[in-house]
Design an enzyme around this catalytic site. Structure first.
Site, PDB file in Angstrom:
ATOM      1  N   ASP A  34       0.852  -1.195   0.000  1.00 52.02           N
ATOM      2  CA  ASP A  34       0.000   0.000   0.000  1.00 52.02           C
ATOM      3  C   ASP A  34       0.885   1.241   0.000  1.00 52.02           C
ATOM      4  O   ASP A  34       2.094   1.166   0.226  1.00 52.02           O
ATOM      5  CB  ASP A  34      -0.903  -0.020   1.244  1.00 52.02           C
ATOM      6  CG  ASP A  34      -2.062   0.971   1.144  1.00 52.02           C
ATOM      7  OD1 ASP A  34      -2.222   1.611   0.091  1.00 52.02           O
ATOM      8  OD2 ASP A  34      -2.798   1.102   2.139  1.00 52.02           O
ATOM      9  N   LYS A  35       0.228   2.360  -0.255  1.00 49.64           N
ATOM     10  CA  LYS A  35       0.915   3.657  -0.216  1.00 49.64           C
ATOM     11  C   LYS A  35       0.146   4.543   0.750  1.00 49.64           C
ATOM     12  O   LYS A  35      -1.080   4.461   0.830  1.00 49.64           O
ATOM     13  CB  LYS A  35       0.861   4.267  -1.622  1.00 49.64           C
ATOM     14  CG  LYS A  35       1.531   5.586  -1.824  1.00 49.64           C
ATOM     15  CD  LYS A  35       0.724   6.864  -1.683  1.00 49.64           C
ATOM     16  CE  LYS A  35      -0.623   7.008  -2.259  1.00 49.64           C
ATOM     17  NZ  LYS A  35      -1.202   8.376  -2.138  1.00 49.64           N
ATOM     18  N   HIS A  36       0.862   5.374   1.490  1.00 50.95           N
ATOM     19  CA  HIS A  36       0.180   6.364   2.333  1.00 50.95           C
ATOM     20  C   HIS A  36       0.805   7.721   2.086  1.00 50.95           C
ATOM     21  O   HIS A  36       2.030   7.859   2.080  1.00 50.95           O
ATOM     22  CB  HIS A  36       0.299   5.994   3.812  1.00 50.95           C
ATOM     23  CG  HIS A  36      -0.398   6.978   4.705  1.00 50.95           C
ATOM     24  ND1 HIS A  36      -1.772   6.966   4.897  1.00 50.95           N
ATOM     25  CD2 HIS A  36       0.068   8.025   5.430  1.00 50.95           C
ATOM     26  CE1 HIS A  36      -2.105   7.954   5.701  1.00 50.95           C
ATOM     27  NE2 HIS A  36      -1.012   8.617   6.043  1.00 50.95           N
ATOM     28  N   SER A  37      -0.051   8.718   1.882  1.00 51.51           N
ATOM     29  CA  SER A  37       0.449  10.069   1.693  1.00 51.51           C
ATOM     30  C   SER A  37       0.161  10.868   2.960  1.00 51.51           C
ATOM     31  O   SER A  37      -0.894  10.690   3.589  1.00 51.51           O
ATOM     32  CB  SER A  37      -0.267  10.703   0.496  1.00 51.51           C
ATOM     33  OG  SER A  37      -0.230  12.101   0.591  1.00 51.51           O
ATOM     34  N   SER A  52       0.669   6.836  14.742  1.00 51.54           N
ATOM     35  CA  SER A  52      -0.716   7.004  14.290  1.00 51.54           C
ATOM     36  C   SER A  52      -0.884   6.479  12.860  1.00 51.54           C
ATOM     37  O   SER A  52      -1.775   5.673  12.567  1.00 51.54           O
ATOM     38  CB  SER A  52      -1.064   8.493  14.377  1.00 51.54           C
ATOM     39  OG  SER A  52      -2.290   8.752  13.770  1.00 51.54           O
ATOM     40  N   ARG A  74      -5.233  14.293  20.822  1.00 54.64           N
ATOM     41  CA  ARG A  74      -4.077  15.098  20.349  1.00 54.64           C
ATOM     42  C   ARG A  74      -4.546  16.312  19.575  1.00 54.64           C
ATOM     43  O   ARG A  74      -3.997  17.416  19.701  1.00 54.64           O
ATOM     44  CB  ARG A  74      -3.182  14.249  19.437  1.00 54.64           C
ATOM     45  CG  ARG A  74      -2.343  13.224  20.188  1.00 54.64           C
ATOM     46  CD  ARG A  74      -1.740  12.223  19.222  1.00 54.64           C
ATOM     47  NE  ARG A  74      -0.928  12.866  18.213  1.00 54.64           N
ATOM     48  CZ  ARG A  74      -0.789  12.427  16.951  1.00 54.64           C
ATOM     49  NH1 ARG A  74      -1.408  11.329  16.555  1.00 54.64           N
ATOM     50  NH2 ARG A  74      -0.041  13.062  16.104  1.00 54.64           N
ATOM     51  N   THR A 117      -8.947  10.797  -0.105  1.00 55.96           N
ATOM     52  CA  THR A 117      -9.280   9.831  -1.161  1.00 55.96           C
ATOM     53  C   THR A 117     -10.723   9.327  -1.022  1.00 55.96           C
ATOM     54  O   THR A 117     -11.441   9.159  -2.009  1.00 55.96           O
ATOM     55  CB  THR A 117      -8.288   8.650  -1.081  1.00 55.96           C
ATOM     56  OG1 THR A 117      -6.988   9.181  -1.297  1.00 55.96           O
ATOM     57  CG2 THR A 117      -8.574   7.581  -2.106  1.00 55.96           C
ATOM     58  N   LYS A 170      -2.480   2.363  11.788  1.00 55.60           N
ATOM     59  CA  LYS A 170      -3.628   2.177  10.878  1.00 55.60           C
ATOM     60  C   LYS A 170      -3.211   1.362   9.664  1.00 55.60           C
ATOM     61  O   LYS A 170      -3.898   0.437   9.244  1.00 55.60           O
ATOM     62  CB  LYS A 170      -4.171   3.543  10.439  1.00 55.60           C
ATOM     63  CG  LYS A 170      -5.002   4.208  11.519  1.00 55.60           C
ATOM     64  CD  LYS A 170      -5.507   5.554  11.089  1.00 55.60           C
ATOM     65  CE  LYS A 170      -4.399   6.576  11.054  1.00 55.60           C
ATOM     66  NZ  LYS A 170      -4.701   7.933  11.382  1.00 55.60           N
ATOM     67  N   LYS A 171      -2.090   1.723   9.072  1.00 53.53           N
ATOM     68  CA  LYS A 171      -1.662   1.048   7.840  1.00 53.53           C
ATOM     69  C   LYS A 171      -1.305  -0.413   8.114  1.00 53.53           C
ATOM     70  O   LYS A 171      -1.666  -1.299   7.357  1.00 53.53           O
ATOM     71  CB  LYS A 171      -0.451   1.779   7.237  1.00 53.53           C
ATOM     72  CG  LYS A 171      -0.847   3.033   6.490  1.00 53.53           C
ATOM     73  CD  LYS A 171      -1.456   2.697   5.146  1.00 53.53           C
ATOM     74  CE  LYS A 171      -2.432   3.757   4.707  1.00 53.53           C
ATOM     75  NZ  LYS A 171      -3.097   3.466   3.429  1.00 53.53           N
TER      76      LYS A 171
END
Ligand code: URA
Length: 443
Positions: free
Chosen positions: A85-88, A188, A173, A125, A192-193
């Site tokens: 996967d990718k996370h931005s 954080s 936070r 997204t 999740k990822k």
């Protein structure tokens, strides 16, 4: 006996909290046994004193394990399947996930992507996919796995069962000014990822006027920490540091970004060059790190091929249909995507070169149009936004617009026009243009 105040005291005094106490603290966040005040106090102590690599990894893993962790083998996937996967970290006009997942799937990767909603000035997204009528971003986990198996990719929203400790911790936070802490952001994002059971991850860490980390140096510190902690959690990760000093691509909004995605997938020869570059860079690294392709160069060539031969576009259509969207969204998007009725150009303030853009302000113009949220529970208007947005280095003549605005009312359009005009600087000299991918940090 575990006492939350003792763990807080250790961190307050600059010490290292034991792995067991971190686990117990996170269990208390999830169950409610640790109070909001104690969570806020720990957040602030970490904000000031940081965390050791050992603590950072323990926090990430404990938060990942606070809820379900998807085990893909239970769904019939091989142990070495290229699940990636990718996370931005978030940007303006960042529609990369929409085209990236189908490209990677077309080249043999498996992409179970858990995406988020817009945050602040950045788009999400999930909001973009909801511009497609019928698209259900919350299928059951069984259906999610089935779509990944059949189509190769599926993009869903986060459910309460994945990393619930982050949900509570993040909320606290957010209202106690401890979001901007590298170990806390790392835990954080990764909790999740990693709860999606990934074999590998690629991070798009953005810097610049439209990113949460405005400076390259701060983004690099975050990228290095994420790569290190993910590695310690047995998830090989590569981070790309990418430039967000201008809107990514030519659109910002929701339906308009889906349209740009479909045009990108069906006519890449006319795609915005920076959007194309960053998408192919990310695809190549996802395919290489997951083992779906032997190396980055081969993976990049394959990604281009999947884009040019229509395979990625076909997968985008299949993914939309598998989620309940129209089966012909790619071919007949005009039938399904709706655009706001008031369409006006943003007149340029001078002729010359686009030399600077405050991408955050452009993002806020979209939020003000209704395309983003000012309150987490608010609904997004998918039909508003900006198209034909100029890019740094573009030559603009007096009669050419800087962008087009899609708004609900004349007043909203005029406010967006003023805000976009104020965020773009035109000069006689052409600016120096830097590549979109500034640095790659390999795990
Ligand atoms: N995004 C996240 O998911 N978590 C953070 O802490 C910051 C940005």
């Amino acid at each position: 006996m575990f006492l939350p105040q003792e763990a807080i005291r250790v961190k307050r005094d600059g010490g290292e909290i034991s792995e067991n106490d971190i686990k117990a603290f996170v269990a208390g966040i999830t169950s409610g046994a640790v109070t909001e005040g104690q969570i806020a106090a720990l957040g602030m102590a970490v904000f000031f004193n940081g965390m050791t690599p050992k603590e950072g990894a323990a926090l990430t893993l404990a938060m990942r394990d606070s809820g379900d962790v998807i085990d893909w083998q239970k769904f019939g996937f091989d142990a070495d399947a290229p699940i990636t996967d990718k996370h931005s970290t978030g940007g303006v006009g960042d529609k990369v996930s929409l085209m990236l997942a189908p490209i990677v799937a077309a080249c043999g990767g498996l992409v179970p992507m858990i995406s988020g909603r817009g945050l602040g000035h950045t788009g999400g997204t999930l909001d973009k996919f909801e511009a497609i009528p019928g698209y259900d971003p919350y299928p059951s986990i069984d259906r999610f796995a089935e779509i990944v198996k059949i189509v190769g990719c599926s993009i869903i929203g986060q459910t309460g069962d994945l990393a619930p400790a982050d949900k509570r911790f993040y909320g606290i936070r957010d209202v106690t000014s401890t979001v901007e802490s590298v170990p806390l952001i790392t835990a954080s994002i990764l909790s999740k990822k990693l709860s999606a059971g990934l074999g590998s991850l690629v991070m798009d860490v953005k810097f610049g006027s439209g990113a949460f980390m405005d400076s390259f140096d701060k983004a690099k510190v975050l990228a290095e920490n994420i790569v290190r902690v993910a590695g310690a959690a047995d998830t090989p990760t590569t981070a790309l540091l990418t430039d967000m000093n201008q809107v990514l691509g030519r659109t910002a909004g929701n339906a308009v970004e889906v349209l740009e995605t479909i045009e990108f997938l069906t006519d890449s020869a006319n795609a915005d060059q920076r959007l194309l570059d960053v998408t192919l860079d990310l695809a190549a690294h996802m395919l290489a790190i997951s083992g779906a392709q032997p190396d980055v160069a081969t993976a990049r060539a394959k990604s281009e091929e999947a884009l040019n031969n229509g395979k990625a576009a076909e997968i985008f259509g299949k993914m939309a249909a598998a989620h309940g969207g129209p089966a012909d969204i790619v071919e007949n998007h005009g039938k399904y995507l709706s655009y706001a009725p008031v369409v006006k150009p943003v007149p340029t303030t001078a002729s010359g070169f686009v030399s600077k853009m405050d991408a955050r302000e452009v993002g806020m113009a979209v939020v003000a149009l209704g395309g983003g949220r000012t309150d987490p529970a608010a609904k997004v208007d998918h039909s508003v936004g900006l198209t034909e947005i100029c890019q740094l280095g573009d030559r603009i003549e007096k009669d050419q617009p800087l962008a087009m605005v899609y708004a609900r009312t004349e007043a909203a359009a005029d406010a967006a026009i003023a805000q976009v005009q104020a965020s773009i600087k035109i000069t006689d000299e052409a600016p120096a243009i830097t590549p979109v991918t500034a640095e790659i940090i390999q795990g």
